[in-house]
Design an enzyme around this catalytic site. Structure first.
Site, mmCIF file in Angstrom:
data_model
loop_
_atom_site.group_PDB
_atom_site.id
_atom_site.type_symbol
_atom_site.label_atom_id
_atom_site.label_comp_id
_atom_site.label_asym_id
_atom_site.label_seq_id
_atom_site.Cartn_x
_atom_site.Cartn_y
_atom_site.Cartn_z
ATOM 1 N N ILE A 22 -14.970 19.402 28.413
ATOM 2 C CA ILE A 22 -15.824 18.357 27.814
ATOM 3 C C ILE A 22 -16.202 18.708 26.378
ATOM 4 O O ILE A 22 -16.405 17.808 25.554
ATOM 5 C CB ILE A 22 -17.070 18.109 28.676
ATOM 6 C CG1 ILE A 22 -17.723 16.786 28.286
ATOM 7 C CG2 ILE A 22 -18.080 19.253 28.597
ATOM 8 C CD1 ILE A 22 -18.372 16.061 29.384
ATOM 9 N N GLY A 43 -21.899 26.484 33.840
ATOM 10 C CA GLY A 43 -21.022 25.312 33.880
ATOM 11 C C GLY A 43 -20.958 24.518 32.592
ATOM 12 O O GLY A 43 -20.839 25.070 31.489
ATOM 13 N N VAL A 44 -21.056 23.204 32.731
ATOM 14 C CA VAL A 44 -21.014 22.307 31.563
ATOM 15 C C VAL A 44 -22.139 22.652 30.591
ATOM 16 O O VAL A 44 -21.942 22.755 29.373
ATOM 17 C CB VAL A 44 -21.163 20.840 32.033
ATOM 18 C CG1 VAL A 44 -21.435 19.903 30.874
ATOM 19 C CG2 VAL A 44 -19.932 20.391 32.797
ATOM 20 N N ASP A 45 -23.336 22.881 31.150
ATOM 21 C CA ASP A 45 -24.531 23.180 30.340
ATOM 22 C C ASP A 45 -24.270 24.399 29.468
ATOM 23 O O ASP A 45 -24.506 24.401 28.252
ATOM 24 C CB ASP A 45 -25.693 23.442 31.312
ATOM 25 C CG ASP A 45 -27.063 23.178 30.715
ATOM 26 O OD1 ASP A 45 -28.048 23.332 31.453
ATOM 27 O OD2 ASP A 45 -27.146 22.832 29.525
ATOM 28 N N TYR A 138 -24.559 22.047 41.745
ATOM 29 C CA TYR A 138 -25.487 21.242 42.553
ATOM 30 C C TYR A 138 -24.884 20.771 43.875
ATOM 31 O O TYR A 138 -25.547 20.096 44.653
ATOM 32 C CB TYR A 138 -26.029 20.068 41.729
ATOM 33 C CG TYR A 138 -27.186 20.457 40.807
ATOM 34 C CD1 TYR A 138 -27.657 21.756 40.761
ATOM 35 C CD2 TYR A 138 -27.794 19.523 39.996
ATOM 36 C CE1 TYR A 138 -28.714 22.123 39.936
ATOM 37 C CE2 TYR A 138 -28.852 19.862 39.156
ATOM 38 C CZ TYR A 138 -29.314 21.173 39.144
ATOM 39 O OH TYR A 138 -30.362 21.527 38.326
#
Ligand code: APR
Length: 188
Positions: A22, A43-45, A138
């Site tokens: 991303i 992760g993405v964060d 999550y």
């Protein structure tokens, strides 16, 4: 609805599936799968803060101080600078943790996508890149999450026709892309 394997056109907007990272997406807004603290994570964060740089965290801390002292509620979204990312803005949203499906998870997940699109419309951001929210740390089962995610985004594209040019789902693995492909096929 025009169909290719990984893209559909809905009310003039392209809803597209891609496999990739991303943080490589050249769009108006990159969407972060954040947690309520807005202070970063994995992760993405982690990838967004690592590549975007400290300016993003500084704005998140300011948002916590001035608007969300108790944290960003699940299903809500806020926009910040994108720092060094190839985007204009980052929209941070908090998806639900999976608790078995009986705690309103589907509605909270749909709300995260809807709130993100609302922040984008407010700022005139017309191309977005979403990750697969809540399907990593999550624990939301990805087959169910994909149906909720694509359904919520497709509905918003119809309701707000003309507001967006492209909404991209950026899947980190070929397996995740295959799941979203199947969900997209069922959407049509
Ligand atoms: N680009 C695209 N997708 C990615 C990337 C990346 N760089 N890194 C991970 N993913 C995928 C994961 O494989 C998963 O499918 O994004 C999806 C969401 O995973 P998470 O990032 O774990 O997000 P989520 O499940 O919503 O959990 C949020 O994790 O990182 C912490 O601070 C975050 O506490 C929050 C929680």
């Amino acid at each position: 609805m025009a169909m290719a394997q990984d893209a559909v056109t809905i009310a003039g907007a392209t809803l597209r599936l891609v496999q990739g990272d991303i943080t490589d997406q050249h769009v108006d807004a990159i969407v972060n799968a954040a947690n309520s603290t807005l202070l970063g994570g994995g992760g993405v964060d982690g990838a967004i803060h690592r590549r975007g740089g400290p300016a993003i965290l500084e704005e998140c801390q300011e948002i916590r101080r001035t608007r969300y002292p108790d944290g960003l509620p699940t299903g809500d979204a806020v926009a910040t600078t994108a720092g060094r990312l190839p985007a204009r803005r980052v929209i941070h949203t908090v998806g639900p943790r999976w608790h078995g499906g009986g705690a309103g998870e589907a509605e909270l997940l749909a709300s995260a996508y809807r709130s993100t699109l609302a922040r984008a419309r407010e700022e005139g951001l017309r191309t977005l890149a979403f990750p697969s929210i809540s399907t990593g740390a999550y624990g939301y089962p990805i087959e169910a999450a994909a149906r909720v995610a694509l359904g919520a985004v497709a509905d918003e594209l119809r309701v707000h026709a003309g507001a967006f040019d492209e909404v991209r789902f950026v899947l980190f693995s070929a397996a995740d892309l295959a799941v979203y492909r199947e969900a997209l096929r069922q959407l049509s």
